[in-house]
Design a protein around this motif. Structure first.
Motif, PDB file in Angstrom:
ATOM      1  N   ILE A 153       0.850  -1.187   0.000  1.00 28.74           N
ATOM      2  CA  ILE A 153       0.000   0.000   0.000  1.00 28.74           C
ATOM      3  C   ILE A 153       0.887   1.239   0.000  1.00 28.74           C
ATOM      4  O   ILE A 153       1.986   1.232   0.571  1.00 28.74           O
ATOM      5  CB  ILE A 153      -0.981  -0.002   1.203  1.00 28.74           C
ATOM      6  CG1 ILE A 153      -2.017   1.119   1.070  1.00 28.74           C
ATOM      7  CG2 ILE A 153      -0.231   0.042   2.525  1.00 28.74           C
ATOM      8  CD1 ILE A 153      -3.180   1.008   2.051  1.00 28.74           C
ATOM      9  N   GLU A 199       0.855   7.461   0.723  1.00 31.64           N
ATOM     10  CA  GLU A 199       0.044   8.598   0.297  1.00 31.64           C
ATOM     11  C   GLU A 199      -1.447   8.308   0.372  1.00 31.64           C
ATOM     12  O   GLU A 199      -2.268   9.228   0.377  1.00 31.64           O
ATOM     13  CB  GLU A 199       0.434   9.000  -1.140  1.00 31.64           C
ATOM     14  CG  GLU A 199       1.847   9.547  -1.265  1.00 31.64           C
ATOM     15  CD  GLU A 199       2.945   8.467  -1.354  1.00 31.64           C
ATOM     16  OE1 GLU A 199       4.123   8.852  -1.435  1.00 31.64           O
ATOM     17  OE2 GLU A 199       2.633   7.254  -1.339  1.00 31.64           O
ATOM     18  N   SER A 200      -1.839   7.043   0.454  1.00 34.89           N
ATOM     19  CA  SER A 200      -3.249   6.656   0.554  1.00 34.89           C
ATOM     20  C   SER A 200      -3.793   6.758   1.970  1.00 34.89           C
ATOM     21  O   SER A 200      -5.008   6.768   2.167  1.00 34.89           O
ATOM     22  CB  SER A 200      -3.442   5.212   0.075  1.00 34.89           C
ATOM     23  OG  SER A 200      -3.137   5.107  -1.291  1.00 34.89           O
ATOM     24  N   PRO A 224       3.095   4.764  -6.795  1.00 30.70           N
ATOM     25  CA  PRO A 224       1.631   4.711  -6.921  1.00 30.70           C
ATOM     26  C   PRO A 224       1.124   3.279  -7.155  1.00 30.70           C
ATOM     27  O   PRO A 224       0.620   2.931  -8.216  1.00 30.70           O
ATOM     28  CB  PRO A 224       1.354   5.608  -8.126  1.00 30.70           C
ATOM     29  CG  PRO A 224       2.565   5.420  -8.995  1.00 30.70           C
ATOM     30  CD  PRO A 224       3.725   5.263  -8.025  1.00 30.70           C
ATOM     31  N   ASP A 253      -1.415   1.486  -6.419  1.00 27.20           N
ATOM     32  CA  ASP A 253      -2.788   1.196  -6.850  1.00 27.20           C
ATOM     33  C   ASP A 253      -2.966   1.334  -8.357  1.00 27.20           C
ATOM     34  O   ASP A 253      -3.882   0.751  -8.928  1.00 27.20           O
ATOM     35  CB  ASP A 253      -3.781   2.108  -6.117  1.00 27.20           C
ATOM     36  CG  ASP A 253      -3.827   1.802  -4.632  1.00 27.20           C
ATOM     37  OD1 ASP A 253      -4.190   0.676  -4.276  1.00 27.20           O
ATOM     38  OD2 ASP A 253      -3.462   2.687  -3.836  1.00 27.20           O
ATOM     39  N   ASP A 254      -2.096   2.090  -9.003  1.00 28.93           N
ATOM     40  CA  ASP A 254      -2.166   2.283 -10.453  1.00 28.93           C
ATOM     41  C   ASP A 254      -1.410   1.209 -11.230  1.00 28.93           C
ATOM     42  O   ASP A 254      -1.404   1.238 -12.462  1.00 28.93           O
ATOM     43  CB  ASP A 254      -1.576   3.649 -10.830  1.00 28.93           C
ATOM     44  CG  ASP A 254      -2.339   4.802 -10.228  1.00 28.93           C
ATOM     45  OD1 ASP A 254      -3.535   4.641  -9.909  1.00 28.93           O
ATOM     46  OD2 ASP A 254      -1.736   5.879 -10.057  1.00 28.93           O
ATOM     47  N   ALA A 286      -6.520  -5.443  -6.706  1.00 24.42           N
ATOM     48  CA  ALA A 286      -6.704  -4.485  -5.618  1.00 24.42           C
ATOM     49  C   ALA A 286      -6.979  -5.212  -4.303  1.00 24.42           C
ATOM     50  O   ALA A 286      -7.646  -6.246  -4.279  1.00 24.42           O
ATOM     51  CB  ALA A 286      -7.853  -3.543  -5.945  1.00 24.42           C
ATOM     52  N   LEU A 337     -10.729   4.716   1.653  1.00 24.33           N
ATOM     53  CA  LEU A 337      -9.647   3.909   1.076  1.00 24.33           C
ATOM     54  C   LEU A 337     -10.076   3.134  -0.171  1.00 24.33           C
ATOM     55  O   LEU A 337      -9.243   2.454  -0.776  1.00 24.33           O
ATOM     56  CB  LEU A 337      -9.099   2.943   2.126  1.00 24.33           C
ATOM     57  CG  LEU A 337      -8.233   3.577   3.207  1.00 24.33           C
ATOM     58  CD1 LEU A 337      -7.905   2.570   4.299  1.00 24.33           C
ATOM     59  CD2 LEU A 337      -6.964   4.146   2.606  1.00 24.33           C
ATOM     60  N   GLY A 347     -10.407   2.078  -3.707  1.00 21.23           N
ATOM     61  CA  GLY A 347      -9.569   2.408  -4.851  1.00 21.23           C
ATOM     62  C   GLY A 347      -8.147   2.791  -4.471  1.00 21.23           C
ATOM     63  O   GLY A 347      -7.320   3.051  -5.333  1.00 21.23           O
ATOM     64  N   ARG A 348      -7.857   2.838  -3.160  1.00 23.98           N
ATOM     65  CA  ARG A 348      -6.525   3.211  -2.675  1.00 23.98           C
ATOM     66  C   ARG A 348      -6.095   2.296  -1.532  1.00 23.98           C
ATOM     67  O   ARG A 348      -5.265   2.659  -0.706  1.00 23.98           O
ATOM     68  CB  ARG A 348      -6.529   4.651  -2.176  1.00 23.98           C
ATOM     69  CG  ARG A 348      -7.000   5.648  -3.202  1.00 23.98           C
ATOM     70  CD  ARG A 348      -7.096   7.064  -2.681  1.00 23.98           C
ATOM     71  NE  ARG A 348      -7.446   7.126  -1.274  1.00 23.98           N
ATOM     72  CZ  ARG A 348      -7.005   8.041  -0.441  1.00 23.98           C
ATOM     73  NH1 ARG A 348      -6.172   8.961  -0.852  1.00 23.98           N
ATOM     74  NH2 ARG A 348      -7.382   8.058   0.818  1.00 23.98           N
TER      75      ARG A 348
END
Length: 163
Positions: free
Chosen positions: A62, A65-66, A86, A88-89, A111, A130, A132-133
């Motif tokens: 993880i 920044e999330s 990043p 999650d991307d 995810a 959270l 999507g992150r």
């Protein structure tokens, strides 16, 4: 500069039962300075190591920044907290991390969706916040060691993602 902010290898499940009952107490030694990973098996000493049902999700990453200020791996139960990456991307790719002991390749499979426990351990609204992150469930592709601190991070393209 990318970094590994925290590492977690916990032999126990802390989120059992209902969130209203609260989590099991934190073991003193679950936040560590380094972890050993084994290809296709996970993190040595972690609760999911070598479990067939978790082969595609034995490691979770993880992005710092999330998370809200003050939250960390003990609250979200992920294994690797990164800064400047990043994650999650990057689902569908291979993330290569080298914290000084050689590269470790992680296939970023899917995810890691947050659950109702986040409202208890992180704070009210975290479950929705959270989405999507919440990080990514991974499979280690190589054996290796990761340490807290600066990390070289590269991304290898994975299979094409549905458009």
């Amino acid at each position: 500069m990318p970094e590994i902010v925290q590492l977690l290898a916990s032999p126990v499940h802390r989120f059992v039962g209902r969130p209203a009952d609260g989590p099991v107490p934190v073991p003193d030694d679950e936040l560590v300075d380094e972890i050993q990973l084994r290809a296709e098996l996970g993190i040595v000493g972690d609760r999911y190591f070598g479990k067939a049902a978790h082969r595609q999700a034995s490691v979770t990453v993880i992005a710092a920044e999330s998370l809200p200020p003050g939250a960390g791996l003990a609250q979200v139960r992920r294994n690797i907290l990164t800064g400047g990456i990043p994650v999650d991307d990057l689902v569908g790719s291979v993330l290569v991390l080298d914290s000084g002991q050689g590269p470790v390749r992680l296939r970023l499979n899917r995810a890691a969706h947050p659950c109702a426990w986040m409202d208890v351990t992180v704070g009210p609204g975290a479950w929705r916040g959270l989405r999507g992150r919440g990080g990514v469930r991974c499979t280690p592709l190589t054996d290796g060691v990761l340490r807290v601190g600066p990390v070289d991070a590269t991304v290898e393209d994975g299979p094409a993602r549905p458009g």
